[in-house]
Design a protein around this motif. Sequence first.
Motif, short mmCIF file in Angstrom:
data_model
loop_
_atom_site.label_atom_id
_atom_site.label_comp_id
_atom_site.label_asym_id
_atom_site.label_seq_id
_atom_site.Cartn_x
_atom_site.Cartn_y
_atom_site.Cartn_z
N GLN A 5 0.81 -1.21 0.00
CA GLN A 5 0.00 0.00 0.00
C GLN A 5 0.85 1.26 0.00
O GLN A 5 0.34 2.34 -0.18
CB GLN A 5 -0.92 0.01 1.22
N THR A 6 2.15 1.14 0.23
CA THR A 6 3.02 2.31 0.26
C THR A 6 3.85 2.39 -1.00
O THR A 6 5.02 2.69 -0.96
CB THR A 6 3.96 2.29 1.48
N ASP A 7 3.28 2.06 -2.15
CA ASP A 7 3.97 2.19 -3.42
C ASP A 7 4.78 0.96 -3.75
O ASP A 7 5.67 1.01 -4.56
CB ASP A 7 4.83 3.45 -3.41
N GLY A 8 4.54 -0.14 -3.07
CA GLY A 8 5.19 -1.38 -3.43
C GLY A 8 6.61 -1.53 -2.97
O GLY A 8 7.16 -2.61 -3.02
N GLY A 9 7.26 -0.50 -2.49
CA GLY A 9 8.65 -0.64 -2.12
C GLY A 9 8.89 -0.51 -0.64
O GLY A 9 9.98 -0.77 -0.18
N GLY A 10 7.89 -0.13 0.12
CA GLY A 10 8.08 0.00 1.56
C GLY A 10 8.87 1.24 1.92
O GLY A 10 9.16 2.09 1.09
N PRO A 11 9.25 1.34 3.19
CA PRO A 11 9.99 2.50 3.65
C PRO A 11 11.27 2.70 2.86
O PRO A 11 11.96 1.76 2.53
CB PRO A 11 10.30 2.17 5.11
N GLY A 12 11.53 3.94 2.53
CA GLY A 12 12.75 4.26 1.81
C GLY A 12 12.57 4.36 0.32
O GLY A 12 13.51 4.61 -0.40
N THR A 13 11.36 4.15 -0.16
CA THR A 13 11.15 4.29 -1.59
C THR A 13 10.36 5.56 -1.84
O THR A 13 9.47 5.91 -1.09
CB THR A 13 10.36 3.09 -2.18
N ALA A 14 10.72 6.24 -2.87
CA ALA A 14 10.03 7.48 -3.22
C ALA A 14 8.71 7.16 -3.89
O ALA A 14 8.56 6.11 -4.51
CB ALA A 14 10.90 8.31 -4.16
N PRO A 15 7.74 8.03 -3.75
CA PRO A 15 6.44 7.78 -4.36
C PRO A 15 6.53 7.71 -5.88
O PRO A 15 7.24 8.47 -6.51
CB PRO A 15 5.61 8.99 -3.94
N ALA A 16 5.81 6.79 -6.46
CA ALA A 16 5.72 6.68 -7.91
C ALA A 16 4.75 7.72 -8.41
O ALA A 16 4.05 8.35 -7.63
CB ALA A 16 5.25 5.28 -8.30
N GLY A 17 4.69 7.87 -9.72
CA GLY A 17 3.81 8.86 -10.32
C GLY A 17 2.39 8.77 -9.82
O GLY A 17 1.71 9.76 -9.63
N GLY A 55 19.70 8.22 7.25
CA GLY A 55 20.28 8.38 8.58
C GLY A 55 20.80 9.79 8.82
O GLY A 55 20.69 10.31 9.93
N ASP A 56 21.36 10.41 7.77
CA ASP A 56 21.83 11.80 7.90
C ASP A 56 20.67 12.72 8.25
O ASP A 56 20.80 13.62 9.08
CB ASP A 56 22.45 12.30 6.59
N VAL A 57 19.53 12.51 7.59
CA VAL A 57 18.36 13.37 7.84
C VAL A 57 17.89 13.18 9.27
O VAL A 57 17.62 14.15 9.98
CB VAL A 57 17.23 13.09 6.83
N ALA A 58 17.83 11.93 9.74
CA ALA A 58 17.42 11.67 11.12
C ALA A 58 18.40 12.31 12.10
O ALA A 58 17.99 12.91 13.10
CB ALA A 58 17.34 10.16 11.37
N GLU A 59 19.70 12.23 11.81
CA GLU A 59 20.71 12.84 12.66
C GLU A 59 20.55 14.36 12.67
O GLU A 59 20.65 15.01 13.70
CB GLU A 59 22.10 12.46 12.16
N TRP A 60 20.32 14.93 11.50
CA TRP A 60 20.11 16.37 11.36
C TRP A 60 18.95 16.82 12.25
O TRP A 60 19.02 17.84 12.93
CB TRP A 60 19.81 16.67 9.90
N GLY A 62 17.80 15.17 14.80
CA GLY A 62 17.99 14.77 16.19
C GLY A 62 16.81 13.96 16.69
O GLY A 62 16.51 13.92 17.89
N ASP A 63 16.15 13.26 15.76
CA ASP A 63 14.92 12.54 16.09
C ASP A 63 14.71 11.42 15.09
O ASP A 63 14.95 11.59 13.90
CB ASP A 63 13.75 13.53 16.03
N GLY A 64 14.23 10.29 15.57
CA GLY A 64 13.92 9.18 14.68
C GLY A 64 15.18 8.50 14.16
O GLY A 64 16.27 8.69 14.68
N GLY A 65 14.98 7.71 13.13
CA GLY A 65 16.09 6.99 12.52
C GLY A 65 15.85 6.86 11.03
O GLY A 65 14.86 7.39 10.50
N PRO A 66 16.72 6.13 10.34
CA PRO A 66 16.59 5.98 8.89
C PRO A 66 15.24 5.43 8.45
O PRO A 66 14.69 5.87 7.45
CB PRO A 66 17.72 5.02 8.52
N ARG A 67 14.70 4.49 9.20
CA ARG A 67 13.40 3.91 8.80
C ARG A 67 12.27 4.92 8.90
O ARG A 67 11.37 4.95 8.06
CB ARG A 67 13.09 2.67 9.64
N GLN A 68 12.29 5.75 9.93
CA GLN A 68 11.24 6.76 10.07
C GLN A 68 11.35 7.80 8.95
O GLN A 68 10.34 8.23 8.39
CB GLN A 68 11.33 7.46 11.44
N VAL A 69 12.58 8.18 8.61
CA VAL A 69 12.78 9.12 7.51
C VAL A 69 12.31 8.48 6.21
O VAL A 69 11.62 9.11 5.40
CB VAL A 69 14.26 9.57 7.42
N GLY A 70 12.68 7.21 5.99
CA GLY A 70 12.26 6.50 4.79
C GLY A 70 10.75 6.42 4.67
O GLY A 70 10.18 6.59 3.58
#
Length: 152
Positions: A5-17, A55-60, A62-70
Amino acid sequence: MSQDQTDGGGPGTAPAGGGPPEYAELPAYAELPAYAERVLDVADLIPPGRVMTYGDVAEWLGDGGPRQVGRAMALYGSAVPWWRVVRSDGTLLPSHELRALEHYRAEGTPLREASRQAEGHIPKLDMRRARWDGRGVEGAGGAGGEGEEAHT
């Protein structure tokens, strides 16, 4: 919500058209979650030709982690330059490689050409040269601010 339901790729994938609506097109009743809004704000700061990892974005922030950003990028990333938030190993997002590659080439993002043996001959990002540490941005916040080591 399941992975399909999240575009077929799960966390970390950008939305398709045909994915989630653009940020500006969200109905008034569909308030963007605060964390997602913060993630999108950071993605908007990344200059053309540069990238940050999840991970850089999460570090920037100061909250969450790579999966939450993804997850935030997968659901709402079409509203920002999603191709600038990437995997730490420099591989391009599955099923979005060609669209991302067009952006990288147009922006002059450093790439490492794939060997002829690589499946599909899709290049990877040259993370040593493309990775951005957030310096030079007024009000650069989070963990990426002054006094922090540069991401290389």
